[in-house]
Design an enzyme around this catalytic site. Structure first.
Site, PDB file in Angstrom:
ATOM      1  N   GLU A  96      10.528 -20.027  18.885  1.00  0.00           N
ATOM      2  CA  GLU A  96       9.576 -20.745  19.737  1.00  0.00           C
ATOM      3  C   GLU A  96       8.800 -21.812  18.969  1.00  0.00           C
ATOM      4  OE1 GLU A  96       9.509 -20.428  23.079  1.00  0.00           O
ATOM      5  OE2 GLU A  96      11.184 -19.079  22.718  1.00  0.00           O
TER       6      GLU A  96
ATOM      7  N   ILE B 159       0.826  -1.207   0.000  1.00  0.00           N
ATOM      8  CA  ILE B 159       0.000   0.000   0.000  1.00  0.00           C
ATOM      9  C   ILE B 159       0.861   1.259   0.000  1.00  0.00           C
ATOM     10  CG2 ILE B 159      -1.591   1.346   1.459  1.00  0.00           C
ATOM     11  CD1 ILE B 159      -2.900  -1.369   2.223  1.00  0.00           C
TER      12      ILE B 159
END
Length: 384
Positions: free
Chosen positions: A365, A339
């Protein structure tokens, strides 16, 4: 079913948002470009209790719930993930001490972290060990009343700035079973045999310190063992549900930051005589990323609620939230850059930084692929 945040939780959001706007936003680009750790911002965060958000009040922390901690993570990551991680990661490894540590360990290690006087970390990954935690090769051998530790750890958050680390070590090489024989041991960085080397040139989260650690005949007292010897792997697995929920909150924060910046730019930037937000192509992008961000937020909040209530769905929800929110973060940041057009490709605008920062949420993680494995495993009831 109540989706409304309490007045106290809304106040936490507002205060953290104000802190992030006033203290993080003005210096975010500087710390990113210079790849330096934000000690000055961390001191201010400690004064607000943000460095010990999840640590109980009896150990000097704020004692926030998992949901409240997720709100804090979201607000800071929406402004700048690098500095936000530097603040929220000061307590990496604290969950192990809270659950399995002795009262002496909690007083010694948690209280200074909660007050901002110390930084801790978790030392798990190694050069040859990532998703397969059971392949950890760092050893800890008992010698009298000490542990002698040898090995090295890779990609360790706070590696060159941390005061101590909860390290995963192989303490019983002869133990039967793939997941047995590992222990978690606290390693202080000021001990002989501890070396760290900062890793630079990262794609994103550059303000956050990442390093390789080397343990060379490093000796720590036997009382640095966390919990029961040989149970370190199972201890660690118990906390991935919490840490993955917080990574999901990171993803929601990044997505929120991308959505906010994309919307503002779409209102301001004009082409063909009108704001680009008037064009349907841009409107659809905005609608999509805002909708998916809200979906990720609700899934993450439910996972955080499950942490607080020890809900049986937690493992599934945590992996779902982590996988989905991290994907939304990457997609929202990508659309925000699109954008912005050419302006989004340089660091004059924050979306360039968010685009780079978002990717790590799909890696640390537990990678996206590992999360999908866990979700499927839980659905099929197959265990480890």
């Amino acid at each position: 079913m109540d989706f409304e945040l309490s007045a106290e939780q809304k106040q936490i959001q507002e205060e953290v948002r104000r802190f992030a706007d006033n203290e993080i936003r003005p210096v975010a680009q500087e710390y990113d470009v210079d790849e330096k750790f934000p000690h000055e911002v961390l001191e201010k965060a400690a004064e607000m209790g943000l460095t010990g958000a999840n640590i109980p009040m009896e150990y000097g922390g704020a004692g926030y719930s998992a949901l409240e901690t997720a709100l804090i993570v979201e607000e800071m990551f929406a402004v700048d993930p690098g500095i936000a991680l530097s603040i929220t990661a000061t307590t990496f490894g604290s969950d192990a001490l809270l659950e399995y540590g002795t009262e002496e360990q909690k007083a010694q290690f948690l209280e200074p972290v909660a007050t901002g006087e110390a930084i801790m970390g978790a030392a798990i990954s190694e050069p040859d060990t990532g998703s397969d935690v059971s392949s950890v090769s760092t050893t800890a051998e008992k010698d009298g009343d000490e542990w002698v530790i040898n090995g090295n750890k890779m990609w360790i958050t706070n590696g060159t700035v941390g005061d101590f680390f909860v390290a995963m070590c192989k303490t019983d090489p002869e133990a039967e079973g793939r997941y047995n024989g590992f222990s978690q041991i606290v390693v202080e960085s000021d001990r002989d045999g501890f070396k760290s080397e900062k890793i630079t040139g990262k794609l994103g989260i550059r303000a956050s310190d990442t390093a390789e650690l080397v343990f060379d005949d490093l000796r720590v007292p036997e009382e640095n063992l966390v919990g029961t010897r040989g149970m370190g792997f199972l201890q660690l697995m118990n906390f991935f549900d919490i840490t993955r929920t917080m990574v999901a909150a990171q993803g929601v924060g990044i997505a929120k930051g991308a959505c906010d910046r994309a919307l503002d730019y779409a209102k301001e930037r004009e082409q063909f005589g009108k704001p680009i937000g008037d064009f349907q192509a841009i409107q659809h992008k905005l609608a999509d990323i805002h909708t998916r961000t809200e979906a990720a937020r609700q899934l993450t909040y439910k996972s955080a609620w499950s942490v607080d209530h020890s809900d049986e769905q937690l493992t599934t929800l945590a992996s779902m939230a982590k996988e989905f929110a991290s994907r939304v973060a990457v997609d929202a940041a990508n659309e925000a850059v699109q954008i912005h057009g050419g302006a989004g490709f340089v660091n004059d605008f924050d979306v360039e930084r968010l685009y780079r920062d978002a990717k790590i949420t799909q890696i640390y993680e537990g990678t996206t692929e590992i999360q999908k494995n866990i979700i499927a495993r839980e659905l099929l009831g197959k265990g480890f």
